[in-house]
Design an enzyme around this catalytic site. Structure first.
Site, PDB file in Angstrom:
ATOM      1  N   ARG A  67       0.805  -1.225   0.000  1.00  0.00           N
ATOM      2  CA  ARG A  67       0.000   0.000   0.000  1.00  0.00           C
ATOM      3  C   ARG A  67       0.836   1.273   0.000  1.00  0.00           C
ATOM      4  O   ARG A  67       0.582   2.180  -0.795  1.00  0.00           O
ATOM      5  CB  ARG A  67      -0.886   0.076   1.262  1.00  0.00           C
ATOM      6  CG  ARG A  67      -2.246  -0.490   1.130  1.00  0.00           C
ATOM      7  CD  ARG A  67      -2.645  -1.073   2.456  1.00  0.00           C
ATOM      8  NE  ARG A  67      -1.668  -2.074   2.813  1.00  0.00           N
ATOM      9  CZ  ARG A  67      -1.732  -3.327   2.366  1.00  0.00           C
ATOM     10  NH1 ARG A  67      -2.731  -3.711   1.658  1.00  0.00           N
ATOM     11  NH2 ARG A  67      -0.785  -4.202   2.652  1.00  0.00           N
ATOM     12  N   THR A  68       1.776   1.369   0.917  1.00  0.00           N
ATOM     13  CA  THR A  68       2.476   2.648   1.074  1.00  0.00           C
ATOM     14  C   THR A  68       3.273   2.960  -0.187  1.00  0.00           C
ATOM     15  O   THR A  68       3.200   4.065  -0.735  1.00  0.00           O
ATOM     16  CB  THR A  68       3.388   2.605   2.311  1.00  0.00           C
ATOM     17  OG1 THR A  68       2.627   2.096   3.405  1.00  0.00           O
ATOM     18  CG2 THR A  68       3.907   3.976   2.665  1.00  0.00           C
ATOM     19  N   LYS A  88      25.420  -3.763  -0.998  1.00  0.00           N
ATOM     20  CA  LYS A  88      26.897  -3.715  -1.069  1.00  0.00           C
ATOM     21  C   LYS A  88      27.472  -2.952   0.113  1.00  0.00           C
ATOM     22  O   LYS A  88      28.663  -2.698   0.175  1.00  0.00           O
ATOM     23  CB  LYS A  88      27.326  -3.014  -2.362  1.00  0.00           C
ATOM     24  CG  LYS A  88      26.825  -3.661  -3.628  1.00  0.00           C
ATOM     25  CD  LYS A  88      27.265  -2.812  -4.830  1.00  0.00           C
ATOM     26  CE  LYS A  88      26.301  -2.962  -5.981  1.00  0.00           C
ATOM     27  NZ  LYS A  88      26.428  -1.856  -6.935  1.00  0.00           N
ATOM     28  N   ARG A 114      11.055   3.869   3.349  1.00  0.00           N
ATOM     29  CA  ARG A 114      10.711   2.890   4.395  1.00  0.00           C
ATOM     30  C   ARG A 114      11.971   2.115   4.728  1.00  0.00           C
ATOM     31  O   ARG A 114      12.708   1.698   3.826  1.00  0.00           O
ATOM     32  CB  ARG A 114       9.630   1.924   3.913  1.00  0.00           C
ATOM     33  CG  ARG A 114       9.449   0.767   4.893  1.00  0.00           C
ATOM     34  CD  ARG A 114       8.238  -0.048   4.625  1.00  0.00           C
ATOM     35  NE  ARG A 114       7.031   0.700   4.914  1.00  0.00           N
ATOM     36  CZ  ARG A 114       5.814   0.162   4.917  1.00  0.00           C
ATOM     37  NH1 ARG A 114       5.659  -1.118   4.646  1.00  0.00           N
ATOM     38  NH2 ARG A 114       4.747   0.903   5.188  1.00  0.00           N
ATOM     39  N   HIS A 147       4.844   5.732  11.603  1.00  0.00           N
ATOM     40  CA  HIS A 147       4.371   5.589  10.217  1.00  0.00           C
ATOM     41  C   HIS A 147       3.457   6.789   9.939  1.00  0.00           C
ATOM     42  O   HIS A 147       2.242   6.662   9.857  1.00  0.00           O
ATOM     43  CB  HIS A 147       3.624   4.260  10.073  1.00  0.00           C
ATOM     44  CG  HIS A 147       3.361   3.814   8.667  1.00  0.00           C
ATOM     45  ND1 HIS A 147       3.492   4.642   7.573  1.00  0.00           N
ATOM     46  CD2 HIS A 147       2.953   2.618   8.183  1.00  0.00           C
ATOM     47  CE1 HIS A 147       3.182   3.958   6.482  1.00  0.00           C
ATOM     48  NE2 HIS A 147       2.853   2.730   6.828  1.00  0.00           N
TER      49      HIS A 147
HETATM   50  N1   CP Z   1      -0.355   0.031   5.785  1.00  0.00           N
HETATM   51  C1   CP Z   1       0.862  -0.253   5.295  1.00  0.00           C
HETATM   52  O1   CP Z   1       1.871   0.338   5.684  1.00  0.00           O
HETATM   53  O2   CP Z   1       0.860  -1.247   4.343  1.00  0.00           O
HETATM   54  P1   CP Z   1       2.134  -1.716   3.527  1.00  0.00           P
HETATM   55  O3   CP Z   1       3.076  -2.369   4.505  1.00  0.00           O
HETATM   56  O4   CP Z   1       1.616  -2.668   2.491  1.00  0.00           O
HETATM   57  O5   CP Z   1       2.765  -0.499   2.926  1.00  0.00           O
END
Ligand code: CP
Length: 309
Positions: A51-52, A80, A101, A129
């Site tokens: 999603r993100t 590396k 991320r 998040h």
């Molecule tokens: N909600 C969320 O962070 O989903 P993903 O891990 O799929 O990005």
């Protein structure tokens, strides 16, 4: 230049403006379809995501921009041994904004120190998040009509679930919020949230283990999965993984207008039969995630249309 590393990096007023912008994008998508022409988003995902990552990419494409990046550490030069600091110096030459991320808490913050483009924390370890939180705030405000006067139940893995940590920090700035923290004893909210945010702030909160007992008072139920990737051993995960399963029987204990949210992915914690319940908001939440990330990109790139400033 601004970054978004923590949900508290924006004031309540700035968040309100951002959510207004997201709602305008929802109503008038054509108005926004060319605002990022010529701009590039770098999507730097050192940890799995559906999603993100894809909602950031969709958001930039919807704004007329383009996307570069990688979807795993193993397909980048991190494999590396390249540091996050060095990587962001390169990326600053290639793109106008980046979403990162990373499994290590604080990695996007470290990147921001060497970056000459805005850095968005797209999830750092078990820490924060913030863009999921913006998504959650937009979903609650759009579907409940308010962010004040809410009793919210947060259920599941409250220890490792970064979405819960960010959401508590963010909601703590609104009026008359009650938090009902529903988890097994081993997955309770970390003390830096319980003591530093909830107790110090004098919030109305309770910690319980029984979902059915907690349910009747809730306006919003925020379900979370048990975060397998953060457990030290598989045995503990297996013992905990199905600690809560929301099904139609349990939904009978809820108010008629209770909203069920989940950051997703779900594993077993919401039975698929609940998907047809009008109170299930978690797939609408996914759509709001695109609008709010579009609003965030425009805000950080200073491309918000005059009539929305
Ligand atoms: N909600 C969320 O962070 O989903 P993903 O891990 O799929 O990005």
């Amino acid at each position: 230049m601004r970054h978004l590393l923590n949900p508290l990096d924006f004031s309540v007023e700035e968040i309100s403006n951002l959510l207004d912008l997201a709602n305008d994008i929802e109503r008038n998508p054509d108005k926004y379809s060319k605002l990022c022409e010529g701009k590039k988003l770098a999507s730097l995902f050192y940890e799995p995501s559906t999603r993100t990552r894809l909602s950031f990419e969709a958001a930039m494409i919807n704004l007329g921009g383009s996307v570069i990046g990688f979807s795993s550490a193993s397909s980048s030069s991190a494999a590396k041994g390249e540091s996050v600091s060095d990587t962001i110096r390169m990326i600053s030459c290639y793109a106008d904004i980046c979403a990162m991320r990373h499994p290590k808490e604080g990695a996007p913050m470290v990147a921001s120190l060497k970056s000459s483009i805005p850095v968005i924390n797209a999830g750092d370890g078990g820490h924060q998040h913030p863009t999921q939180t913006l998504t959650d705030l937009l979903t609650i405000r759009s579907l409940k009509g308010r962010l004040d006067n809410i009793t919210i139940g947060l259920c599941g893995d409250l220890k490792f679930g970064r979405t819960v940590h960010s959401l508590i920090n963010a909601l703590a700035r609104y009026k008359n919020i009650k938090f009902v923290l529903i988890s097994p004893a081993e997955l309770r909210i970390p003390s830096y949230i319980r003591e530093d945010v909830l107790e110090k702030g004098g919030f109305d909160f309770e910690e319980v283990t029984d979902l059915e007992v907690a349910m009747p008072q809730l306006d919003v139920l925020y379900m979370t999965r048990v975060q397998r990737e953060r457990f030290f051993n598989e045995e503990d995960y297996i013992r905990m993984k199905d600690c809560y399963i929301l099904d139609n029987e349990k939904m009978k204990f809820a108010k008629d207008d209770m909203l069920v949210l989940h950051p997703l992915p779900r594993v077993n914690e919401i039975s698929v039969e609940v998907d047809d319940d009008p109170r299930a908001g978690y797939f609408k939440q996914v759509q709001y995630g695109v609008y709010v990330r579009m609003a965030l990109i425009l805000t950080l790139l200073n491309l918000v249309p005059e009539d929305m400033k």
